[in-house]
Design an enzyme around this catalytic site. Structure first.
Site, mmCIF file in Angstrom:
data_model
loop_
_atom_site.group_PDB
_atom_site.id
_atom_site.type_symbol
_atom_site.label_atom_id
_atom_site.label_comp_id
_atom_site.label_asym_id
_atom_site.label_seq_id
_atom_site.Cartn_x
_atom_site.Cartn_y
_atom_site.Cartn_z
ATOM 1 N N SER A 66 0.829 -1.201 0.000
ATOM 2 C CA SER A 66 0.000 0.000 0.000
ATOM 3 C C SER A 66 0.866 1.255 0.000
ATOM 4 O O SER A 66 1.604 1.492 -0.943
ATOM 5 C CB SER A 66 -0.962 -0.045 1.194
ATOM 6 O OG SER A 66 -1.990 0.906 1.063
ATOM 7 N N ASP B 48 -10.021 -4.478 -4.352
ATOM 8 C CA ASP B 48 -9.249 -3.392 -3.753
ATOM 9 C C ASP B 48 -9.501 -2.092 -4.516
ATOM 10 O O ASP B 48 -9.376 -2.065 -5.740
ATOM 11 C CB ASP B 48 -7.765 -3.752 -3.810
ATOM 12 C CG ASP B 48 -6.857 -2.715 -3.161
ATOM 13 O OD1 ASP B 48 -7.355 -1.680 -2.681
ATOM 14 O OD2 ASP B 48 -5.640 -2.957 -3.137
ATOM 15 N N HIS C 116 -7.748 -5.488 -0.121
ATOM 16 C CA HIS C 116 -6.609 -4.690 0.317
ATOM 17 C C HIS C 116 -6.241 -5.085 1.751
ATOM 18 O O HIS C 116 -7.109 -5.355 2.572
ATOM 19 C CB HIS C 116 -6.990 -3.203 0.272
ATOM 20 C CG HIS C 116 -5.834 -2.282 0.473
ATOM 21 N ND1 HIS C 116 -5.068 -1.815 -0.573
ATOM 22 C CD2 HIS C 116 -5.299 -1.745 1.605
ATOM 23 C CE1 HIS C 116 -4.125 -1.023 -0.101
ATOM 24 N NE2 HIS C 116 -4.237 -0.967 1.212
#
Length: 353
Positions: free
Chosen positions: A191, A285, A315
């Site tokens: 991320s 995601d 995610h």
């Protein structure tokens, strides 16, 4: 319900037979041609049952505490077979905490992965990603240096980038002490951490010492545009549309700065010369499409890329490994591919005159 009781209950539910887990999770969720993994759907359902929905909060302090608590619920055991040592990284802005992981079977010099944790540049730390780093070190057979870079809003853009770059240069300058060589240092993260790995690779692409490889797990690479996946999966799949806005408001409050290549590396004009990349995305995601757009840009720029979409996952799945099932399977595949990618890269470097 106390956190201890929640953890015991969570583990018991995750070990139920498949029909019972499906009953708790509800009917299968199908969206954009994919079906959400039962393991992911069950965890999302349990999260909502205990009042957790999304990663943002009224204050950064509350959000950080919530992530720490969630991480404790998901960490049932400390993974063994890995030695762990605390380190300090000097930077122009002060020292950063870091943690060096070494698999028990690794004695001589070998590859090192510098790992930048996720958390939207606002939450997360080396402890919340301890299990992921232990697992990557053990499964890939490499050393991992996890970096505790500064967080927003106390330290806004480009503080995290500055720290990430300083950590890479520190590792290159101190490679022998870290059990590696300057040519064997990779960068990676999930991320926001994937973003930092990507922008460090971009910032050093013309330098003599640059990353040997980049591991980008559901990376954030464009803070200027809302893509289709954000509309499809922006609610109900852990990372929400509101979370992304909140993270950016804390890290880069000036909207005009969000196109800077130190954040939105997808927008950089020239991506040639970057190190080989392994880019992982998740089917459910909000960041999926920008990660895959980055894959396309890398390929068009002649950068060797391994790209993998885990169609049925969400995610943040790196931090859900100990829930087992699809999360464990995905992490095994990521670590194995990382190991192969680093070995292939090392072989190519040895072949060069």
């Amino acid at each position: 319900m106390s956190p201890q009781v929640q953890a015991v209950a969570l583990r018991a539910i995750l070990q139920l037979p498949q029909p019972l887990r499906r009953l708790i999770a509800g009917a299968p969720i199908r969206l954009d041609g994919n079906e959400l993994a039962l393991d992911a759907q069950l965890l999302l359902r349990l999260q909502r049952m205990i009042g957790h929905d999304g990663l943002s909060a009224p204050t950064p302090e509350i959000a950080r505490a919530a992530m720490v608590q969630s991480n404790k619920l998901m960490t049932f055991n400390r993974l063994g077979g890995v030695s762990v040592g605390e380190r300090r990284i000097p930077t122009p802005s002060g020292e950063l905490a870091a943690r060096l992981y070494r698999p028990a079977e690794v004695a001589g010099p070998g590859p090192l992965l510098i790992f930048y944790h996720g958390g939207g540049f606002v939450v997360g730390d080396i402890e919340t990603h301890d299990d992921a780093c232990r697992f990557l070190a053990r499964q890939a057979g490499i050393r991992v240096l996890s970096v505790d870079y500064r967080l927003a809003p106390e330290h806004r853009f480009p503080a995290a980038f500055d720290d990430a770059l300083a950590a890479f240069r520190f590792a290159a300058d101190n490679a022998e002490a870290l059990g590696t060589t300057p040519e064997s240092i990779a960068v990676g993260g999930d991320s926001a951490g994937g973003n930092l790995a990507a922008v460090v690779s971009y910032a050093t692409r013309s330098e003599e010492i640059r990353p040997a490889f980049q591991l980008l797990v559901y990376p954030a690479v464009d803070a200027t545009r809302r893509r289709r996946s954000r509309e499809l999966f922006g609610r109900g799949f852990l990372l929400t549309d509101a979370d992304i806005d909140w993270f950016m408001a804390n890290y880069v409050p000036e909207v005009g700065e969000r196109g800077d290549h130190r954040l939105s590396v997808l927008l950089a004009e020239d991506l040639t010369g970057l190190p080989p990349a392994y880019v992982v995305t998740a089917g459910f995601d909000p960041l999926r499409d920008e990660g895959e757009a980055y894959v396309q840009r890398l390929k068009e720029s002649g950068v060797p890329v391994i790209d993998r979409r885990f169609e049925d996952l969400i995610h943040g799945f790196m931090n859900l490994r100990q829930a087992g099932g699809r999360f464990q399977e995905a992490m095994v595949e990521i670590a194995s591919t990382l190991r192969a990618g680093l070995a292939l890269r090392a072989g190519r470097l040895q072949d060069q005159p």
